[in-house]
Design an enzyme around this catalytic site. Structure first.
Site, PDB file in Angstrom:
ATOM      1  N   TYR A   1     -10.934  10.950   5.209  1.00 38.44           N
ATOM      2  CA  TYR A   1     -10.474   9.577   5.026  1.00 38.44           C
ATOM      3  C   TYR A   1     -11.141   8.974   3.798  1.00 38.44           C
ATOM      4  O   TYR A   1     -12.139   9.480   3.274  1.00 38.44           O
ATOM      5  CB  TYR A   1     -10.781   8.756   6.272  1.00 38.44           C
ATOM      6  CG  TYR A   1      -9.969   7.490   6.394  1.00 38.44           C
ATOM      7  CD1 TYR A   1      -8.578   7.525   6.423  1.00 38.44           C
ATOM      8  CD2 TYR A   1     -10.592   6.249   6.475  1.00 38.44           C
ATOM      9  CE1 TYR A   1      -7.834   6.369   6.532  1.00 38.44           C
ATOM     10  CE2 TYR A   1      -9.852   5.081   6.586  1.00 38.44           C
ATOM     11  CZ  TYR A   1      -8.473   5.152   6.606  1.00 38.44           C
ATOM     12  OH  TYR A   1      -7.737   3.992   6.709  1.00 38.44           O
TER      13      TYR A   1
ATOM     14  N   ASN B   1      -0.846  -1.010  12.991  1.00 36.70           N
ATOM     15  CA  ASN B   1       0.581  -0.723  12.782  1.00 36.70           C
ATOM     16  C   ASN B   1       1.426  -1.958  12.473  1.00 36.70           C
ATOM     17  O   ASN B   1       2.224  -1.922  11.518  1.00 36.70           O
ATOM     18  CB  ASN B   1       1.146   0.028  13.990  1.00 36.70           C
ATOM     19  CG  ASN B   1       0.551   1.411  14.151  1.00 36.70           C
ATOM     20  OD1 ASN B   1       0.424   1.926  15.259  1.00 36.70           O
ATOM     21  ND2 ASN B   1       0.170   2.034  13.049  1.00 36.70           N
TER      22      ASN B   1
ATOM     23  N   ASN C   1       9.988   7.883  13.638  1.00 36.85           N
ATOM     24  CA  ASN C   1       9.704   7.705  15.053  1.00 36.85           C
ATOM     25  C   ASN C   1       8.283   7.221  15.304  1.00 36.85           C
ATOM     26  O   ASN C   1       7.933   6.908  16.441  1.00 36.85           O
ATOM     27  CB  ASN C   1       9.929   9.029  15.796  1.00 36.85           C
ATOM     28  CG  ASN C   1       9.764   8.881  17.289  1.00 36.85           C
ATOM     29  OD1 ASN C   1      10.328   7.964  17.878  1.00 36.85           O
ATOM     30  ND2 ASN C   1       8.989   9.758  17.908  1.00 36.85           N
TER      31      ASN C   1
ATOM     32  N   ARG D   1      11.988  14.480  12.636  1.00 34.10           N
ATOM     33  CA  ARG D   1      11.974  15.931  12.810  1.00 34.10           C
ATOM     34  C   ARG D   1      12.814  16.384  13.996  1.00 34.10           C
ATOM     35  O   ARG D   1      13.215  17.536  14.069  1.00 34.10           O
ATOM     36  CB  ARG D   1      10.528  16.417  12.987  1.00 34.10           C
ATOM     37  CG  ARG D   1       9.753  16.471  11.678  1.00 34.10           C
ATOM     38  CD  ARG D   1       8.347  16.951  11.871  1.00 34.10           C
ATOM     39  NE  ARG D   1       7.510  15.938  12.506  1.00 34.10           N
ATOM     40  CZ  ARG D   1       6.199  16.067  12.696  1.00 34.10           C
ATOM     41  NH1 ARG D   1       5.590  17.177  12.323  1.00 34.10           N
ATOM     42  NH2 ARG D   1       5.505  15.103  13.262  1.00 34.10           N
TER      43      ARG D   1
ATOM     44  N   ARG E   1      16.218  15.823  16.139  1.00 34.36           N
ATOM     45  CA  ARG E   1      17.541  15.219  16.075  1.00 34.36           C
ATOM     46  C   ARG E   1      17.850  14.354  17.301  1.00 34.36           C
ATOM     47  O   ARG E   1      18.606  13.385  17.224  1.00 34.36           O
ATOM     48  CB  ARG E   1      18.598  16.321  15.940  1.00 34.36           C
ATOM     49  CG  ARG E   1      19.928  15.843  15.379  1.00 34.36           C
ATOM     50  CD  ARG E   1      20.923  17.000  15.282  1.00 34.36           C
ATOM     51  NE  ARG E   1      20.369  18.130  14.552  1.00 34.36           N
ATOM     52  CZ  ARG E   1      20.393  18.223  13.226  1.00 34.36           C
ATOM     53  NH1 ARG E   1      20.935  17.263  12.503  1.00 34.36           N
ATOM     54  NH2 ARG E   1      19.878  19.280  12.620  1.00 34.36           N
TER      55      ARG E   1
ATOM     56  N   TRP F   1      -3.237   1.245   0.877  1.00 31.99           N
ATOM     57  CA  TRP F   1      -4.233   1.451   1.932  1.00 31.99           C
ATOM     58  C   TRP F   1      -4.495   0.124   2.628  1.00 31.99           C
ATOM     59  O   TRP F   1      -4.924  -0.840   1.999  1.00 31.99           O
ATOM     60  CB  TRP F   1      -5.514   2.004   1.316  1.00 31.99           C
ATOM     61  CG  TRP F   1      -6.539   2.466   2.285  1.00 31.99           C
ATOM     62  CD1 TRP F   1      -6.387   2.769   3.599  1.00 31.99           C
ATOM     63  CD2 TRP F   1      -7.921   2.688   1.983  1.00 31.99           C
ATOM     64  NE1 TRP F   1      -7.562   3.180   4.148  1.00 31.99           N
ATOM     65  CE2 TRP F   1      -8.525   3.142   3.182  1.00 31.99           C
ATOM     66  CE3 TRP F   1      -8.693   2.575   0.830  1.00 31.99           C
ATOM     67  CZ2 TRP F   1      -9.879   3.466   3.257  1.00 31.99           C
ATOM     68  CZ3 TRP F   1     -10.033   2.900   0.900  1.00 31.99           C
ATOM     69  CH2 TRP F   1     -10.621   3.341   2.099  1.00 31.99           C
TER      70      TRP F   1
ATOM     71  N   LYS G   1       2.327   5.563  21.518  1.00 31.50           N
ATOM     72  CA  LYS G   1       0.902   5.651  21.193  1.00 31.50           C
ATOM     73  C   LYS G   1       0.121   6.292  22.341  1.00 31.50           C
ATOM     74  O   LYS G   1       0.480   6.190  23.508  1.00 31.50           O
ATOM     75  CB  LYS G   1       0.345   4.252  20.933  1.00 31.50           C
ATOM     76  CG  LYS G   1       1.006   3.511  19.797  1.00 31.50           C
ATOM     77  CD  LYS G   1       0.735   4.144  18.452  1.00 31.50           C
ATOM     78  CE  LYS G   1      -0.692   3.938  18.008  1.00 31.50           C
ATOM     79  NZ  LYS G   1      -0.931   4.420  16.618  1.00 31.50           N
TER      80      LYS G   1
END
Length: 326
Positions: free
Chosen positions: A52, A124, A150, A173, A175, A264, A321
């Site tokens: 990080y 988020n 997603n 990733r 469908r 960031w 989450k």
């Protein structure tokens, strides 16, 4: 008290330990929090691995986000009370039962917020809002393409874009997520594995290409977003969950005047003044309350189950989450 600790950077499965640590009393201007809920974010896992942008001194306790209730007040603390639900802002080490924090770093949680909503308020929702409305400043009617649609940030981008009249092309990733994301407001959902992905995007937006792109994956996925950008397009890279480098054709930068830059969230908070932070949170709180910026929860684990929790957080098939709770 129990705390998740690591004495060296590396694979979380190998370096993390749950330890009994002494409880520290709050000093002047500080409070003691009993931490209740902590989401596992990619930034936490990058930190544990030593990858990080800002790393703690070792040994350390991970965790950059969470919510807790005030257990006791240190000398000189006013405006807070024991039992009050708060969110520590910019305070690391949330993956422990108790946390000493400066009172100036605490955000009071509005009435009606659950402990889980409060714990997921900072990373988020703020990222999605700032990327859409401050970093890219996308006008209504424009097209935005994003990968990892997603993810929590991806879903928030979809919902905020719909409210603002911005059209989204969302790449996933799996469908089978298409109907779910379309129901949330996505205009288009495409599969990362399709060999003609770029052709599909071109058919949707026309010969001019996409004007805006958000990349939280890097690697092959992010490199493909650059190819989808039209003349004067711009892409913001705010994550690298693939842990792979981007591959950029110089002609895209030279002949199409593509603009590529990183962003960031931690740096935004570092540079923002207190009134900017409070204004942003005041904007976001009703959107969390009405569900626009509320993330689904895939599973919850206790601190002693941290290894299982991280394994779940790194599963690409999860929807929602992963939380560490007491």
């Amino acid at each position: 008290m129990r705390a998740v600790r690591f004495a060296s950077f590396g694979d979380p499965a190998k370096v993390l330990r749950v330890e009994d640590c002494p409880l520290t009393a709050p000093g002047p201007g500080q409070v003691l929090l009993r931490m209740l809920v902590r989401p596992i974010n990619p930034s936490d896992l990058f930190t544990i691995r030593g990858q990080y942008g800002r790393l703690p001194r070792l040994p350390a306790t991970p965790g950059m986000e969470g919510a807790g209730r005030i257990e006791s007040l240190g000398p000189g603390v006013h405006g807070f009370e024991v039992g009050q639900l708060v969110v520590p802002l910019g305070v690391g080490g949330t993956w422990q039962e108790y946390l000493v924090a400066n009172a100036a770093a605490l955000i009071p949680v509005p009435a009606g917020f659950s402990e889980r909503d409060a714990a997921m308020l900072i990373v988020n929702p703020t990222s999605a809002w700032l990327l859409l409305h401050e970093v890219l400043c996308i006008d209504p009617g424009a097209w935005l393409v994003q990968n990892a649609a997603n993810s929590a940030v991806g879903r928030f981008i979809i919902r905020l874009a719909r409210r603002s009249g911005v059209h989204t092309i969302n790449i996933v990733r799996r469908r089978e997520l298409s109907e779910e994301l379309l129901a949330e407001g996505a205009d288009v959902v495409l599969c990362e594995r399709d060999p003609d992905l770029l052709d599909q995007i071109a058919q949707i937006v026309g010969a001019r290409g996409v004007r805006y792109a958000l990349d939280s994956v890097a690697g092959v996925s992010g490199s493909r977003l650059i190819q989808a950008l039209g003349q004067g397009g711009q892409m913001v890279v705010f994550g690298a969950i693939s842990r792979q480098p981007l591959s950029i054709d110089p002609s895209a930068l030279i002949f199409r005047n593509i603009k590529l830059h990183g962003w960031w969230l931690a740096e935004w908070f570092q540079n923002a003044n207190p009134s900017q932070v409070m204004d942003l949170l005041a904007t976001l709180q009703p959107l969390v309350a009405d569900g626009t910026l509320r993330a689904p929860i895939a599973a919850e684990y206790g601190l002693e189950e941290v290894h299982q929790a991280i394994a779940a957080a790194e599963q690409s098939e999860r929807n929602g989450k992963i939380l560490l709770v007491n």
